[in-house]
Design a protein around this motif. Structure first.
Motif, PDB file in Angstrom:
ATOM      1  N   ASP A  21      69.088  36.984 -66.193  1.00 39.25           N
ATOM      2  CA  ASP A  21      68.216  36.805 -67.357  1.00 39.25           C
ATOM      3  C   ASP A  21      67.820  35.346 -67.521  1.00 39.25           C
ATOM      4  N   ILE A  22      68.769  34.450 -67.248  1.00 42.62           N
ATOM      5  CA  ILE A  22      68.459  33.026 -67.329  1.00 42.62           C
ATOM      6  C   ILE A  22      67.376  32.658 -66.319  1.00 42.62           C
ATOM      7  N   VAL A  23      67.530  33.133 -65.093  1.00 45.42           N
ATOM      8  CA  VAL A  23      66.548  32.829 -64.045  1.00 45.42           C
ATOM      9  C   VAL A  23      65.172  33.372 -64.429  1.00 45.42           C
ATOM     10  N   ARG A  24      65.155  34.598 -64.956  1.00 45.33           N
ATOM     11  CA  ARG A  24      63.876  35.220 -65.335  1.00 45.33           C
ATOM     12  C   ARG A  24      63.188  34.418 -66.439  1.00 45.33           C
ATOM     13  N   GLU A  25      63.946  33.985 -67.449  1.00 45.64           N
ATOM     14  CA  GLU A  25      63.358  33.239 -68.558  1.00 45.64           C
ATOM     15  C   GLU A  25      62.970  31.823 -68.133  1.00 45.64           C
ATOM     16  N   VAL A  26      63.774  31.213 -67.290  1.00 42.65           N
ATOM     17  CA  VAL A  26      63.440  29.874 -66.794  1.00 42.65           C
ATOM     18  C   VAL A  26      62.148  29.925 -65.980  1.00 42.65           C
ATOM     19  N   THR A  27      61.961  31.007 -65.230  1.00 43.72           N
ATOM     20  CA  THR A  27      60.722  31.171 -64.457  1.00 43.72           C
ATOM     21  C   THR A  27      59.505  31.164 -65.378  1.00 43.72           C
ATOM     22  N   MET A  28      59.611  31.872 -66.502  1.00 47.66           N
ATOM     23  CA  MET A  28      58.509  31.877 -67.466  1.00 47.66           C
ATOM     24  C   MET A  28      58.319  30.498 -68.086  1.00 47.66           C
ATOM     25  N   PHE A  29      59.425  29.771 -68.280  1.00 47.30           N
ATOM     26  CA  PHE A  29      59.346  28.438 -68.879  1.00 47.30           C
ATOM     27  C   PHE A  29      58.645  27.456 -67.948  1.00 47.30           C
ATOM     28  N   VAL A  30      58.769  27.679 -66.640  1.00 47.07           N
ATOM     29  CA  VAL A  30      58.148  26.781 -65.656  1.00 47.07           C
ATOM     30  C   VAL A  30      56.639  26.690 -65.869  1.00 47.07           C
ATOM     31  N   PHE A  31      56.027  27.777 -66.336  1.00 44.40           N
ATOM     32  CA  PHE A  31      54.576  27.774 -66.549  1.00 44.40           C
ATOM     33  C   PHE A  31      54.178  26.805 -67.666  1.00 44.40           C
ATOM     34  N   LYS A  32      55.139  26.430 -68.529  1.00 42.23           N
ATOM     35  CA  LYS A  32      54.830  25.515 -69.629  1.00 42.23           C
ATOM     36  C   LYS A  32      54.975  24.052 -69.221  1.00 42.23           C
ATOM     37  N   ILE A  33      55.571  23.809 -68.057  1.00 41.19           N
ATOM     38  CA  ILE A  33      55.829  22.446 -67.611  1.00 41.19           C
ATOM     39  C   ILE A  33      54.638  21.923 -66.811  1.00 41.19           C
ATOM     40  N   LYS A  34      54.208  20.721 -67.102  1.00 40.35           N
ATOM     41  CA  LYS A  34      53.104  20.113 -66.366  1.00 40.35           C
ATOM     42  C   LYS A  34      53.592  19.641 -65.004  1.00 40.35           C
TER      43      LYS A  34
ATOM     44  N   ALA B 258      62.084  33.351 -57.623  1.00 45.66           N
ATOM     45  CA  ALA B 258      61.966  34.793 -57.354  1.00 45.66           C
ATOM     46  C   ALA B 258      62.978  35.224 -56.295  1.00 45.66           C
ATOM     47  N   ASP B 259      63.207  34.358 -55.302  1.00 45.72           N
ATOM     48  CA  ASP B 259      64.205  34.670 -54.277  1.00 45.72           C
ATOM     49  C   ASP B 259      65.606  34.760 -54.879  1.00 45.72           C
ATOM     50  N   ILE B 260      65.915  33.864 -55.811  1.00 48.55           N
ATOM     51  CA  ILE B 260      67.229  33.886 -56.466  1.00 48.55           C
ATOM     52  C   ILE B 260      67.385  35.160 -57.296  1.00 48.55           C
ATOM     53  N   GLU B 261      66.341  35.517 -58.034  1.00 47.66           N
ATOM     54  CA  GLU B 261      66.396  36.740 -58.847  1.00 47.66           C
ATOM     55  C   GLU B 261      66.568  37.969 -57.952  1.00 47.66           C
TER      56      GLU B 261
ATOM     57  N   PRO C 267      50.094  22.145 -58.939  1.00 46.59           N
ATOM     58  CA  PRO C 267      50.140  23.586 -58.621  1.00 46.59           C
ATOM     59  C   PRO C 267      50.993  23.922 -57.411  1.00 46.59           C
ATOM     60  N   THR C 268      50.955  23.083 -56.371  1.00 46.13           N
ATOM     61  CA  THR C 268      51.725  23.388 -55.165  1.00 46.13           C
ATOM     62  C   THR C 268      53.231  23.375 -55.441  1.00 46.13           C
ATOM     63  N   ILE C 269      53.685  22.421 -56.271  1.00 43.51           N
ATOM     64  CA  ILE C 269      55.107  22.343 -56.622  1.00 43.51           C
ATOM     65  C   ILE C 269      55.490  23.527 -57.499  1.00 43.51           C
ATOM     66  N   ARG C 270      54.604  23.896 -58.419  1.00 44.19           N
ATOM     67  CA  ARG C 270      54.890  25.034 -59.307  1.00 44.19           C
ATOM     68  C   ARG C 270      55.038  26.325 -58.505  1.00 44.19           C
ATOM     69  N   VAL C 271      54.124  26.547 -57.571  1.00 46.13           N
ATOM     70  CA  VAL C 271      54.166  27.771 -56.757  1.00 46.13           C
ATOM     71  C   VAL C 271      55.446  27.831 -55.945  1.00 46.13           C
ATOM     72  N   LYS C 272      55.809  26.694 -55.329  1.00 49.09           N
ATOM     73  CA  LYS C 272      57.039  26.647 -54.540  1.00 49.09           C
ATOM     74  C   LYS C 272      58.258  26.926 -55.416  1.00 49.09           C
ATOM     75  N   LEU C 273      58.291  26.347 -56.587  1.00 49.22           N
ATOM     76  CA  LEU C 273      59.419  26.531 -57.504  1.00 49.22           C
ATOM     77  C   LEU C 273      59.525  27.986 -57.950  1.00 49.22           C
ATOM     78  N   ILE C 274      58.408  28.593 -58.296  1.00 48.06           N
ATOM     79  CA  ILE C 274      58.414  29.987 -58.758  1.00 48.06           C
ATOM     80  C   ILE C 274      58.845  30.924 -57.630  1.00 48.06           C
ATOM     81  N   ASN C 275      58.379  30.674 -56.418  1.00 45.59           N
ATOM     82  CA  ASN C 275      58.785  31.504 -55.277  1.00 45.59           C
ATOM     83  C   ASN C 275      60.287  31.395 -55.024  1.00 45.59           C
TER      84      ASN C 275
END
Length: 356
Positions: free
Chosen positions: A295-308, A322-325, A311-319
């Protein structure tokens, strides 16, 4: 006994000899003790919360006695079953229970069910009970759980009994329905409900039940529902059973989800603290508040969209998140995956510094 004439333009009369109680219950034995999901299930097409374009189309087809075989698909809790039951009430009135065969394909998924229950129901002669339509209705919920052999057998039953029976297939994943069945049905996709639709329905239930819910609690219910009306009502009822005053904290405590302020704190540690400090802090919060790492990973993933960030770093981080989840869904070791979570953000921090 004389055979009744069917009001539908292309159908002959036919009538069921019996129905089944499997699947979703059509009647609540005690409305006062019924789950709110059933207690407040829409009774007519006008009461369905959203998807007005789909509902209006089905309503018009029903009124004009031109209802086709239906395939309703989409995520859970979006009104698929409620829509079909509302259609049944419009077609058959108070006698709709006698005119429906309702099955849940996750339980009855084999070819024998098609050859026996569905075949017998569709081929049985029916008597007129004064209903608006004498064409029977087979409601097959979770049809994507049916075996391929059962689906091919169902295709033949649909072809043979299309004059006397309508089939309504409900599923979450339409790609699991064979093309031969899809082509014989009119398809409608039920998307996740808009937050305004869920909020409006929750407000109706809150008023009807006389609940004490503040705006923070209502917002939390809408947020945690993720477009699923069933989930929203279940959370509301569960929270009411544990707390007379429903606020944000009560909702999150009942569901076990991390609160937004906890996620903000965890994100701060991930972005600013050392590996050891972040590991200890997050482990402590997990233990004290009984949070699940997934649940923490899922919510942190959503929080990442709020961080400036680029785009390339954001995509890598979200991917990477997703692997951890994904690994956590297979019960991988929490400590290892927490370390992976912190390492993922450490790499993102290094990429952000290099990008400046």
């Amino acid at each position: 006994m004389a055979k009744a004439s069917a009001p539908m333009e292309i159908d002959d009369a036919s009538l069921p000899s019996s129905t089944t109680d499997k699947g979703k219950s059509l009647f609540a034995s005690d409305p006062k003790s019924a789950p709110w999901v059933e207690k407040y299930r829409p009774q007519s097409l006008a009461d369905v919360a959203a998807h007005r374009d789909i509902i209006d189309t089905i309503d018009r087809l029903t009124s004009e006695n031109r209802l086709p075989h239906l395939l309703l698909y989409g995520p859970p809790g979006t009104g698929k079953t409620s829509t079909i039951l509302a259609v049944a009430r419009k077609l058959y009135g108070a006698q709709y229970k006698n005119m429906i065969l309702e099955l849940n394909a996750s339980d009855d998924r084999g070819i024998d069910v098609v050859r026996q229950q569905i075949q017998n129901f569709a081929s049985a002669r029916s008597l007129s009970f004064g209903t608006k339509s004498t064409v029977k209705l087979v409601l097959l919920d979770e049809a994507d759980a049916m075996t391929k052999d059962a689906q091919f057998a169902l295709r033949r039953v649909i072809e043979k009994h299309t004059k006397s029976t309508r089939f309504a297939l409900i599923c979450n994943h339409v790609n699991k329905i064979i093309p031969a069945l899809q082509s014989r049905c009119t398809r409608f996709r039920f998307a996740p409900l808009d937050s305004s639709n869920i909020r409006e329905r929750l407000e109706h239930v809150i008023k009807a039940e006389g609940l004490d819910v503040d705006q923070g609690g209502l917002t939390s219910l809408v947020r945690l529902s993720n477009g699923d009306m069933r989930k929203a009502l279940n959370i509301l009822q569960s929270t009411h059973m544990s707390s007379q005053h429903i606020n944000e904290e009560a909702v999150y405590l009942c569901t076990g989800n991390p609160m937004p302020k906890d996620i903000e704190q965890i994100a701060y540690w991930l972005l600013n603290e050392s590996f050891k400090s972040a590991f200890n802090y997050i482990s402590d919060v997990k233990m004290r508040k009984g949070l699940a790492l997934v649940d923490i990973v899922r919510e942190v993933t959503m929080f990442v969209f709020k961080i400036k960030m680029p785009p390339t770093i954001r995509v890598k981080l979200i991917n990477d998140l997703a692997d951890i989840e994904y690994r956590l869904s297979f019960a991988c070791n929490d400590k290892l995956q927490l370390g992976s979570l912190i390492s993922t953000f450490t790499n993102a921090r290094c990429a952000l510094v290099a990008a400046v």
